[in-house]
Design an enzyme around this catalytic site. Sequence first.
Site, PDB file in Angstrom:
ATOM      1  N   ASN A 186      -9.538   9.605   0.805  1.00 46.93           N
ATOM      2  CA  ASN A 186      -8.465  10.295   0.073  1.00 46.93           C
ATOM      3  C   ASN A 186      -9.004  11.338  -0.894  1.00 46.93           C
ATOM      4  OD1 ASN A 186      -9.415   8.041  -1.220  1.00 46.93           O
ATOM      5  ND2 ASN A 186      -7.407   7.137  -1.618  1.00 46.93           N
ATOM      6  N   CYS A 187     -10.201  11.088  -1.446  1.00 42.82           N
ATOM      7  CA  CYS A 187     -10.765  12.074  -2.376  1.00 42.82           C
ATOM      8  C   CYS A 187     -11.183  13.363  -1.675  1.00 42.82           C
ATOM      9  CB  CYS A 187     -11.971  11.488  -3.100  1.00 42.82           C
ATOM     10  SG  CYS A 187     -11.566  10.005  -4.037  1.00 42.82           S
TER      11      CYS A 187
ATOM     12  N   ILE B 198      -3.725 -15.158  -4.891  1.00 45.57           N
ATOM     13  CA  ILE B 198      -3.398 -13.750  -4.637  1.00 45.57           C
ATOM     14  C   ILE B 198      -4.277 -12.865  -5.526  1.00 45.57           C
ATOM     15  CG2 ILE B 198      -1.590 -11.993  -4.621  1.00 45.57           C
ATOM     16  CD1 ILE B 198       0.460 -14.186  -4.279  1.00 45.57           C
ATOM     17  N   TYR B 199      -4.960 -11.947  -4.904  1.00 45.76           N
ATOM     18  CA  TYR B 199      -5.828 -10.998  -5.597  1.00 45.76           C
ATOM     19  C   TYR B 199      -5.159  -9.640  -5.601  1.00 45.76           C
ATOM     20  CZ  TYR B 199      -9.288 -14.639  -4.603  1.00 45.76           C
ATOM     21  OH  TYR B 199      -9.945 -15.828  -4.524  1.00 45.76           O
TER      22      TYR B 199
ATOM     23  N   ASP C  96      -5.491   1.052  -7.574  1.00 45.44           N
ATOM     24  CA  ASP C  96      -4.670   1.825  -8.506  1.00 45.44           C
ATOM     25  C   ASP C  96      -3.516   1.032  -9.112  1.00 45.44           C
ATOM     26  OD1 ASP C  96      -6.340   3.803  -7.683  1.00 45.44           O
ATOM     27  OD2 ASP C  96      -4.790   5.093  -6.802  1.00 45.44           O
TER      28      ASP C  96
END
Lengths: 558, 558
Positions: A49-50, A285-286, A290
């Site tokens: 994405n970058c 749950i981890y 963002d």
Amino acid sequence: MAGRNANAPRILIVGGVAGGASAATRARRCNESAEIVIFEKGPYVSFANCGLPYHVGGEIEDRDKLLVATPELFQQRFNIDVRVEHEVLSIDRENRSIKVRGPHGESNEPYDRLILSPGAEPIVPPFAKGTFKNVFNLWTMPDMDAILSRLGKAAPKRAVVVGAGFVGLEVVEQLQRRGLDVSLVEKSPHVLPPLDVEMARIVERELRDHEVDLHTGNGIAGLRSNDGIASAAVLDDETNLEADLFILSIGVRPRTKLAADAGLEIGEARGIRVNESMQTSDPNIYAVGDAVEYEHGVLHRPARVPLAGPANRAGRIAGEHAATGRSSAMASVMGTAVVRVFEKTVALTGISETMAKREHKRVRSAIIRATNHAGYFPGAEPLVLKLIYEEGFGRILGAQCVGGEGVDKRIDVIATAMHFGATVEDLAGLDLAYAPPFGSAKDPVHMAAFVAANDLDARPPLLPPGTVLDGYQVVDVRTASEIETLPLKGAVHIPIDELRERANEIDPKRPTVVVCHSAKRAHVGAMLLCGLGFQDVRNLTGGMSIRSLVEPVGESTT
Amino acid sequence: MAGRNANAPRILIVGGVAGGASAATRARRCNESAEIVIFEKGPYVSFANCGLPYHVGGEIEDRDKLLVATPELFQQRFNIDVRVEHEVLSIDRENRSIKVRGPHGESNEPYDRLILSPGAEPIVPPFAKGTFKNVFNLWTMPDMDAILSRLGKAAPKRAVVVGAGFVGLEVVEQLQRRGLDVSLVEKSPHVLPPLDVEMARIVERELRDHEVDLHTGNGIAGLRSNDGIASAAVLDDETNLEADLFILSIGVRPRTKLAADAGLEIGEARGIRVNESMQTSDPNIYAVGDAVEYEHGVLHRPARVPLAGPANRAGRIAGEHAATGRSSAMASVMGTAVVRVFEKTVALTGISETMAKREHKRVRSAIIRATNHAGYFPGAEPLVLKLIYEEGFGRILGAQCVGGEGVDKRIDVIATAMHFGATVEDLAGLDLAYAPPFGSAKDPVHMAAFVAANDLDARPPLLPPGTVLDGYQVVDVRTASEIETLPLKGAVHIPIDELRERANEIDPKRPTVVVCHSAKRAHVGAMLLCGLGFQDVRNLTGGMSIRSLVEPVGESTT
């Protein structure tokens, strides 16, 4: 455990980009027996994405290079089942299962461990939410493809980019590279709001030098359009910016709905709250990336830092913990970031002086100008480095650097020191690599630390660049030709090398500020005057080179 | 106090280059009333000694650029009396005075504080001590001028450089740049003895690629000469290297005679012993630079580190302390250094694995290959990074990096972390700046730390690159074409993406090592085999790319 062996958990991962992809492969490497499935809403996993802005501009020529890993590679090498275009709709924590909607309908998928990496989504103002054919975000591969398609079909000549954050600036540069005329709109008083104003001004000069039409302190209020084609951005001050392409890069919002709907704790920074193993308030749950809150290394509280580095590191930790029940701890983050803006590099870490003041920290700062390597070696490029530190012990709170080659190095060094709670004195004592092509025996990091240490010792105290100097006796130690180029009204002019003899021309009892171009000679002059018995002497940090970038603001003269 | 006011000490400084010049100006800035005199044996003060090779090669065109500060500037700006061509002969500690010989005879100069910055002198073997017209050191401006004069007058075609340390390598590069054919002689088994052998081999390949005639493990035994002109270097193995220019860069010896004669304590590392304020065993006498011992940050004992960075920082501390009676403490040094060798940058910090073993440390190491920035962004350059760390907690002992752009950054980051006693886990958690033109979301520093952390967790343990693999079942997971390019005998070939299905072809009970090109796929493969119940699996660090550089050595297979 979903009816399975505890050593062979079923690990489901929501989101297959930075954090999710890192979690998946790390989980596999740590546990060959686990069943691992990635659900990705979009059509691609693990894309760069970058890199998107750089393919828009053509600097990255080959689109395929952005596809870092394909579903096939995940399957073949890692035995990871990747399901793209699968949206996770809800989490049933009691029964440990998630509801998923894919191209062929909905299903429930049981899990032993669930890793959320939903990311963030671009903020789109209400007036832009229609189906304009020439208004885009740039956040995903399809966003990028849509922009490229428009660039190809409609050959736009003028673009408006809204938002002068990291992505916005990269887009501006890349659209210019393609030959478009670009206007940049930023609601904040200056570009790159995480920077302090004087540093941002250097970036703005670079933008203007490259003919970017810059509008700061001015948000976008609406779009004029016709038949689904936007024709102008209307700004808060009613300026109309006509263009045929509009890119919105206003900011992102964490995708926390799935977690919040499931009753997972959302923190004060409006991200998913996690512990140092990246577990949410439900230990099965981890969450990473963002959408979560990381411990901020300067603020010492949870903060959202929507950057790729922390996402990748957090993903690795979550993947290991989900697969084995243990992992190293996620380190606090500093918000270290870098962006290229035409010929300049801009990098920062920690918090700005503005933010430190907002946090009620007793903050001081020092600005230096230096070259990236020995000045006598060919190709030395100037840089400006600002160090932000606490009064007293001088703990480093942040740093900002703008220049050419070597900017990222200095910020990485300072960010590394900050990981350990470094003080100004620590920075001054670092043993950094030096040879003429790479640095100076006294590196810019050392120089900034020396200046800050002098400031902390009141040798002499530094004044911020924009200080109103009315109450001071101002001694300008520059040469006549320097003064002609960049005048400073109301100053007594005594060149540095005459100051010792001519100090009797100025009043040792009056508060005095010594000024030169970069504050280096002014330091020598100020110390000289202190030594001669002057009672209150200051140095204007960064000198005229930085002061000339900012409007003097009403600070007390004491 | 030599009959003076305690606030206005007479500070004498012996030696006016890096450390001495820094001490003098800092002393002045901290004390306007002090009398400050620099005695410099040579004709120049404050010259850029690190720049000398680059003017020999013409890369720094203007000789004057090497003269960082002139006696006139010292006088005018700092009221510092510089006396060049003044040699200090002896110190009378009882009467606080020194005996000085200048162009106009000898004199005694009283001091309140004395700062010794005598530096080091090049080691010259006995057979080279004559007055050859074409045999030189390169340590001072006059040395440089003599070489340039010879280059101009005699137009030599072939040069022999003896000693492949930092200066030797710079000289080789710069003589090549001038069109000379260059032979390089190094007594140690490889160039740059502070490096480990496999890293040095990469540098040697770069030298050979640039047609340097390299002779390692072979010292110089003598010179053949005729009429004051050397015509060949005779090596230990009786090789004769004919040439018409000879540069000796064998090493330097600290100039401690003045201090030792005065009864100042000399340490075990044969440097002048100092405390953290740079005071010698006589508190009125300070010493800095190449002649002193610094506290070594890894060895935790005094060591000599003849580099410009520590000299400058120590000078600043000594100057302040001499002028005011207080100062910050000199930080320990790591021996961080960098050198450019043609297109490669070579940097290191801390100690090598070889040295760590000599120190009886329980040492491990990891080698990674990476690119300086995102591989999908144009212009990515490869680098090889070696991390050296202690067993158990993984304290970092050193790092070495060879590559292009960005090598100095990674070493500076690691050196900074080492300042704080960093562990492998600390490095893995650093928040470094990332954007595609500057780095990767997982920086090479992170990657090296991840690999080291896996090693410390035995996930799986790493084997050194030169390990004899006879006792192992070797599984080569590369592609057929990679194997063809760089064969490895005796290995079972199973490409990584087939390993899961074909693991039944290999024996889970035999000690197994997995091998690929850079050890990344091998890590995936090794973890897979561990997960399938293989009992003893290893990864060959750095993979075939590094193994191909070294001769397998007889290491135990356990």
